[in-house]
Design a protein around this motif. Structure first.
Motif, PDB file in Angstrom:
ATOM      1  N   ARG A  81      47.106  27.959-113.163  1.00  0.00           N
ATOM      2  CA  ARG A  81      46.006  28.348-112.273  1.00  0.00           C
ATOM      3  C   ARG A  81      46.209  27.785-110.869  1.00  0.00           C
ATOM      4  N   VAL A  82      46.676  26.553-110.797  1.00  0.00           N
ATOM      5  CA  VAL A  82      46.918  25.931-109.490  1.00  0.00           C
ATOM      6  C   VAL A  82      47.962  26.720-108.711  1.00  0.00           C
ATOM      7  N   LEU A  83      49.043  27.094-109.371  1.00  0.00           N
ATOM      8  CA  LEU A  83      50.108  27.830-108.686  1.00  0.00           C
ATOM      9  C   LEU A  83      49.639  29.215-108.256  1.00  0.00           C
ATOM     10  N   ALA A  84      48.869  29.880-109.121  1.00  0.00           N
ATOM     11  CA  ALA A  84      48.369  31.214-108.771  1.00  0.00           C
ATOM     12  C   ALA A  84      47.420  31.150-107.580  1.00  0.00           C
ATOM     13  N   LEU A  85      46.642  30.078-107.499  1.00  0.00           N
ATOM     14  CA  LEU A  85      45.675  29.935-106.410  1.00  0.00           C
ATOM     15  C   LEU A  85      46.344  29.530-105.105  1.00  0.00           C
ATOM     16  N   THR A  86      47.223  28.544-105.164  1.00  0.00           N
ATOM     17  CA  THR A  86      47.748  27.952-103.930  1.00  0.00           C
ATOM     18  C   THR A  86      48.989  28.652-103.398  1.00  0.00           C
ATOM     19  N   LYS A  87      49.751  29.309-104.267  1.00  0.00           N
ATOM     20  CA  LYS A  87      50.961  30.043-103.856  1.00  0.00           C
ATOM     21  C   LYS A  87      51.850  29.202-102.926  1.00  0.00           C
ATOM     22  N   PRO A  88      52.309  28.056-103.417  1.00  0.00           N
ATOM     23  CA  PRO A  88      53.057  27.148-102.535  1.00  0.00           C
ATOM     24  C   PRO A  88      54.484  27.612-102.270  1.00  0.00           C
ATOM     25  N   ASP A  89      55.017  27.140-101.152  1.00  0.00           N
ATOM     26  CA  ASP A  89      56.432  27.320-100.842  1.00  0.00           C
ATOM     27  C   ASP A  89      57.246  26.109-101.295  1.00  0.00           C
ATOM     28  N   LEU A  90      56.570  24.979-101.431  1.00  0.00           N
ATOM     29  CA  LEU A  90      57.218  23.716-101.804  1.00  0.00           C
ATOM     30  C   LEU A  90      56.192  22.869-102.542  1.00  0.00           C
ATOM     31  N   VAL A  91      56.648  22.162-103.575  1.00  0.00           N
ATOM     32  CA  VAL A  91      55.753  21.305-104.354  1.00  0.00           C
ATOM     33  C   VAL A  91      56.309  19.887-104.398  1.00  0.00           C
ATOM     34  N   PHE A  92      55.458  18.918-104.086  1.00  0.00           N
ATOM     35  CA  PHE A  92      55.732  17.514-104.365  1.00  0.00           C
ATOM     36  C   PHE A  92      54.945  17.144-105.620  1.00  0.00           C
ATOM     37  N   ALA A  93      55.595  16.496-106.580  1.00  0.00           N
ATOM     38  CA  ALA A  93      54.918  16.093-107.817  1.00  0.00           C
ATOM     39  C   ALA A  93      55.130  14.604-108.034  1.00  0.00           C
ATOM     40  N   CYS A  94      54.028  13.871-108.158  1.00  0.00           N
ATOM     41  CA  CYS A  94      54.089  12.417-108.312  1.00  0.00           C
ATOM     42  C   CYS A  94      53.356  12.013-109.591  1.00  0.00           C
ATOM     43  N   TYR A  95      54.120  11.817-110.654  1.00  0.00           N
ATOM     44  CA  TYR A  95      53.558  11.426-111.948  1.00  0.00           C
ATOM     45  C   TYR A  95      54.298  10.208-112.488  1.00  0.00           C
ATOM     46  N   GLY A  96      53.719   9.604-113.501  1.00  0.00           N
ATOM     47  CA  GLY A  96      54.331   8.446-114.137  1.00  0.00           C
ATOM     48  C   GLY A  96      53.361   7.299-114.326  1.00  0.00           C
ATOM     49  N   MET A  97      52.522   7.036-113.314  1.00  0.00           N
ATOM     50  CA  MET A  97      51.641   5.871-113.395  1.00  0.00           C
ATOM     51  C   MET A  97      50.778   5.891-114.652  1.00  0.00           C
ATOM     52  N   ASN A  98      50.191   7.040-114.971  1.00  0.00           N
ATOM     53  CA  ASN A  98      49.321   7.123-116.148  1.00  0.00           C
ATOM     54  C   ASN A  98      50.071   7.490-117.424  1.00  0.00           C
TER      55      ASN A  98
END
Length: 290
Positions: A81-98
């Motif tokens: 849903r996020v991708l369909a809504l925002t239609k990004p050209d580039l994604v930064f993803a920051c996971y791991g802490m949780n």
């Protein structure tokens, strides 16, 4: 040999940030947007914050999370849903802490984190969107407790960085620069901390994160704080303030519109209404630049 990319290719306009509460807080995103607005005034970027507090890519949740009120949200539930809504050209993803759920290292939990990151990369690659993974922010056991969890973040960050060569991933490191700065400062002042709870960095911590991202992108910024960096420009601090106001409005609008399962979040403005406010603030920013 890792290739340092151009800051943003010409076709990149919409830049999406995925992550947990640190990304939702978003000060490092405000820092980055302000930097690129001031340094590249001829280009227009849209920085979209879709960070969601408590979220993981591992799908794990510790017993009694949030006093038993709700399990940790899982990016699997909302990514499409996020991708369909925002239609990004580039994604930064920051996971791991949780994703290690604040417990000592465990091979099964580590495997779930790796599986989640591989899934995320595959999903984004299938859409043709470029992804830059970011190692997690540093965890400070001196203030956060959870003995052994700093080592977990060491391992998770190290694994992410190792994916640059065999898999060709783009991975920006914020963890080890944050850790080095923390240890260097603490050597002189044992009470120094970014995060009073060991997890959520203050403005300085977010600036160290932003500088690490800028360094990865081939940019150079030596200022000790965001304010010091932006006050060098005639209207830099005004632009910084306006970007912060815009991000505060838009992050809740984006989150609410995309939908999620985490209770207790702000209800954002309807996206169309938020976009009108965003356009007005963007006009103010352009006036400041000229």
């Amino acid at each position: 040999m890792m290739h340092q990319p151009e800051p943003f290719p010409k076709q990149v306009h919409r830049i999406l940030f995925l992550g947990n509460s640190i990304t939702y807080d978003g000060k490092y995103i405000v820092d980055l947007e302000t930097y690129f607005t001031l340094h590249y005034p001829g280009r227009h970027f849209e920085f979209i914050n879709e960070g969601l507090p408590s979220e993981t890519v591992s799908g794990l949740s510790e017993p009694g999370h949030a006093d038993g009120k709700f399990p940790r949200p899982d990016l699997h539930e909302r990514l499409s849903r996020v991708l369909a809504l925002t239609k990004p050209d580039l994604v930064f993803a920051c996971y791991g802490m949780n994703d290690g759920i604040y417990m000592p290292f465990d091979d099964r939990r580590f495997a779930k984190f790796r599986e989640g990151m591989l899934w995320l990369h595959k999903e984004l690659a299938a859409t043709g969107v470029r992804i830059i993974h970011l190692t997690p922010a540093v965890f400070d056991e001196q203030h956060g407790g959870h003995a052994g969890y700093a080592e977990v973040m060491d391992r998770y960050s190290g694994w992410l960085l190792q994916q640059r060569d065999p898999l060709g991933w783009s991975v920006g490191d914020i963890y080890f620069p944050m850790k080095k700065y923390l240890l260097d400062r603490r050597a002189a002042d044992p009470s120094f901390a970014y995060a009073k709870d060991g997890v959520h960095p203050d403005s300085l911590g977010h600036w160290i994160m932003a500088k690490a991202v800028l360094s990865y992108l081939g940019e150079r910024e030596d200022a000790e704080s965001a304010g010091a960096a932006f006050e060098k420009y005639p209207r830099g601090l005004s632009v910084f303030r306006l970007v912060g106001e815009k991000q505060q409005i838009m992050k809740d609008a984006w989150l609410t519109t995309a939908g999620h399962k985490r209770p207790g979040m702000n209800v954002g403005l309807p996206l169309e209404e938020a976009r009108k406010k965003e356009a007005g603030i963007d006009m103010e920013i352009r006036r400041e630049l000229h």
